[in-house]
Design an enzyme around this catalytic site. Structure first.
Site, PDB file in Angstrom:
ATOM      1  N   TYR A 182      10.783 -35.813  66.145  1.00  0.00           N
ATOM      2  CA  TYR A 182      11.582 -34.656  66.100  1.00  0.00           C
ATOM      3  C   TYR A 182      12.727 -34.678  65.262  1.00  0.00           C
ATOM      4  CZ  TYR A 182      13.844 -29.977  67.049  1.00  0.00           C
ATOM      5  OH  TYR A 182      14.512 -28.832  66.718  1.00  0.00           O
ATOM      6  N   TYR A 224      18.855 -30.616  72.609  1.00  0.00           N
ATOM      7  CA  TYR A 224      17.832 -31.776  72.573  1.00  0.00           C
ATOM      8  C   TYR A 224      18.797 -32.939  73.246  1.00  0.00           C
ATOM      9  CZ  TYR A 224      13.676 -34.012  71.378  1.00  0.00           C
ATOM     10  OH  TYR A 224      12.381 -34.640  71.144  1.00  0.00           O
TER      11      TYR A 224
HETATM   12  P1  NAD Z   1       2.817 -32.103  75.830  1.00  0.00           P
HETATM   13  O1  NAD Z   1       3.326 -31.579  77.317  1.00  0.00           O
HETATM   14  O2  NAD Z   1       1.608 -31.629  75.220  1.00  0.00           O
HETATM   15  O3  NAD Z   1       2.702 -33.801  75.776  1.00  0.00           O
HETATM   16  C1  NAD Z   1       3.567 -34.713  76.427  1.00  0.00           C
HETATM   17  C2  NAD Z   1       2.918 -35.515  77.159  1.00  0.00           C
HETATM   18  O4  NAD Z   1       3.413 -36.506  77.791  1.00  0.00           O
HETATM   19  C3  NAD Z   1       2.385 -34.931  78.596  1.00  0.00           C
HETATM   20  O5  NAD Z   1       0.943 -34.627  78.715  1.00  0.00           O
HETATM   21  C4  NAD Z   1       3.069 -35.899  79.719  1.00  0.00           C
HETATM   22  O6  NAD Z   1       2.027 -35.656  80.833  1.00  0.00           O
HETATM   23  C5  NAD Z   1       3.035 -36.826  79.034  1.00  0.00           C
HETATM   24  N1  NAD Z   1       3.875 -37.834  79.638  1.00  0.00           N
HETATM   25  C6  NAD Z   1       5.095 -37.652  80.107  1.00  0.00           C
HETATM   26  N2  NAD Z   1       5.685 -38.933  80.761  1.00  0.00           N
HETATM   27  C7  NAD Z   1       4.634 -39.732  80.542  1.00  0.00           C
HETATM   28  C8  NAD Z   1       4.600 -41.112  80.947  1.00  0.00           C
HETATM   29  N3  NAD Z   1       5.559 -41.703  81.610  1.00  0.00           N
HETATM   30  N4  NAD Z   1       3.338 -41.714  80.619  1.00  0.00           N
HETATM   31  C9  NAD Z   1       2.225 -41.029  80.079  1.00  0.00           C
HETATM   32  N5  NAD Z   1       2.458 -39.794  79.832  1.00  0.00           N
HETATM   33  C10 NAD Z   1       3.602 -39.030  79.740  1.00  0.00           C
HETATM   34  O7  NAD Z   1       4.024 -31.561  74.785  1.00  0.00           O
HETATM   35  P2  NAD Z   1       4.256 -31.686  73.119  1.00  0.00           P
HETATM   36  O8  NAD Z   1       5.487 -30.927  73.001  1.00  0.00           O
HETATM   37  O9  NAD Z   1       2.827 -31.685  72.364  1.00  0.00           O
HETATM   38  O10 NAD Z   1       4.630 -33.365  73.277  1.00  0.00           O
HETATM   39  C11 NAD Z   1       3.887 -34.580  72.445  1.00  0.00           C
HETATM   40  C12 NAD Z   1       4.866 -35.123  71.622  1.00  0.00           C
HETATM   41  O11 NAD Z   1       5.268 -34.462  70.408  1.00  0.00           O
HETATM   42  C13 NAD Z   1       6.169 -35.862  72.118  1.00  0.00           C
HETATM   43  O12 NAD Z   1       6.308 -37.046  71.599  1.00  0.00           O
HETATM   44  C14 NAD Z   1       7.072 -34.621  71.713  1.00  0.00           C
HETATM   45  O13 NAD Z   1       8.425 -35.264  71.977  1.00  0.00           O
HETATM   46  C15 NAD Z   1       6.557 -34.379  70.466  1.00  0.00           C
HETATM   47  N6  NAD Z   1       7.239 -33.270  69.694  1.00  0.00           N
HETATM   48  C16 NAD Z   1       6.824 -32.154  70.331  1.00  0.00           C
HETATM   49  C17 NAD Z   1       7.688 -30.818  69.677  1.00  0.00           C
HETATM   50  C18 NAD Z   1       7.776 -29.485  70.392  1.00  0.00           C
HETATM   51  O14 NAD Z   1       8.445 -28.869  69.980  1.00  0.00           O
HETATM   52  N7  NAD Z   1       6.700 -29.326  71.410  1.00  0.00           N
HETATM   53  C19 NAD Z   1       8.433 -30.946  68.477  1.00  0.00           C
HETATM   54  C20 NAD Z   1       8.333 -32.475  67.948  1.00  0.00           C
HETATM   55  C21 NAD Z   1       7.826 -33.550  68.742  1.00  0.00           C
END
Ligand code: NAD
Length: 303
Positions: A178, A188
């Site tokens: 991000y 954040y």
């Molecule tokens: P999401 O909830 O779909 O995915 C996050 C996942 O991480 C969840 O399934 C959760 O169960 C899992 N998780 C948390 N702790 C864990 C652990 N210790 N071991 C294994 N799994 C674990 O949400 P998302 O926002 O799609 O996130 C996916 C990626 O995208 C992350 O790296 C997030 O930082 C990144 N991201 C998200 C955004 C946003 O705005 N949603 C923006 C940029 C980057």
């Protein structure tokens, strides 16, 4: 016609527990391109995820037609590399007590046992966790900061180290970052900006090391905000989505599929020359140096 063809490839997507996040969109896109897909799910979310899938509550449609088939769902807690790392209170937790093999090393061993050496072509790290994300960085505890780094950044290093030997040359490793890695972003906190900065730096170093050692490519997608379950924990993701809509060069709201499609491309042989990159998939927002704002007559001048 040039198309993304992942037929005969197997992917492992870590961090899938519902159909709202980027991980699920990546599963859909990889599956639509013909890959077999396994997923890793955090034990606290495993039961609800498998039940929702069984009951047909998730959107399993593939872009372009057909249905996703998940080859296998593995429990995964990316905080732990080996069984010795798991503290007693976690072992005893009822969401973990009936599970085995959820550390990164055990999962890699299990995949080798299930499918053999050379069973993997695509590794996706789509997970993050920062227990103090709602705190300012300046108010974050050492424990909260290190937990964010451990869950959200070191976990990628550990996964590359332990899954690399299973992967075929030309394979792809991808994670999700991000913009807070590179620009100060209010809201954040808790060390999550530090974790994403580490993830992006490690992407470059891992690209070198995994490229030399196994012939793998390593990239990260810096995605725009999406109101996923994890992002809702930030507390202001809806405001972030609106802000991007108002200020990004492209005015449509970011979708999970925007990221899924780029992930499929980066995982494919079409991207054979791309490694060590942070690829922005954010409707162009990262290119902005100043908010557009209602008072700037940019729309009238541009349109
Ligand atoms: P999401 O909830 O779909 O995915 C996050 C996942 O991480 C969840 O399934 C959760 O169960 C899992 N998780 C948390 N702790 C864990 C652990 N210790 N071991 C294994 N799994 C674990 O949400 P998302 O926002 O799609 O996130 C996916 C990626 O995208 C992350 O790296 C997030 O930082 C990144 N991201 C998200 C955004 C946003 O705005 N949603 C923006 C940029 C980057």
């Amino acid at each position: 016609m040039l198309s993304i063809d992942l037929t005969g490839k197997r992917a492992f997507v870590a961090g899938v527990a519902d159909d709202n996040g980027y991980g699920w969109a990546i599963v859909r896109a990889l599956s639509a391109a013909g890959a077999k897909v396994c997923v890793g799910t955090w034990p606290p979310a495993l039961k609800i995820f498998t039940k929702s899938l069984e009951r047909g509550k998730l959107d399993t449609s593939r872009p372009g037609g057909g249905e996703i088939e998940i080859e296998k769902i593995y429990p995964l807690d990316a905080m732990f590399d080996t069984p010795e790392d798991v503290p007693e209170e976690v072992r005893a937790d009822k969401r973990y007590a009936e599970l085995t093999g959820y550390t990164i090393q055990e999962l890699s061993d299990q995949m080798r046992a299930d499918f053999g050496n050379g069973c993997l072509d695509i590794l996706v790290h789509s997970l993050a966790n920062g227990p103090e994300v709602q705190k300012l960085l300046v108010d974050t505890s050492r424990k909260g900061y290190l937990t964010a780094l451990s869950a959200s950044a070191y976990s990628l290093v550990s996964m590359v180290s332990r899954f690399g030997p299973l992967m075929n040359r030309g394979g792809s490793v991808l994670s999700l970052s991000y913009l807070a890695a590179a620009r100060a972003t209010p809201g954040y906190g808790g060390g999550m900006s530090s974790a994403k900065a580490a993830l992006e730096g490690d992407t470059r170093t891992l690209a070198l090391e995994a490229g030399y050692r196994w012939g793998l490519r390593v990239n990260t997608i810096s995605a725009g905000p999406l109101a996923s379950r994890a992002a809702k924990a930030i507390g202001i993701v809806e405001i972030m989505v609106d802000y991007y809509k108002a200020n990004a060069p492209l005015r449509d709201v970011q979708t999970a599929d925007d990221v899924g499609h780029v992930a499929a491309f980066l995982s494919s042989p079409l991207a054979a020359g791309i490694s060590g990159m942070t690829v922005y998939v954010d409707k162009g927002y990262h290119a902005m140096g100043m908010a557009v704002g209602a008072h700037l007559p940019i729309e009238g001048r541009i349109s």
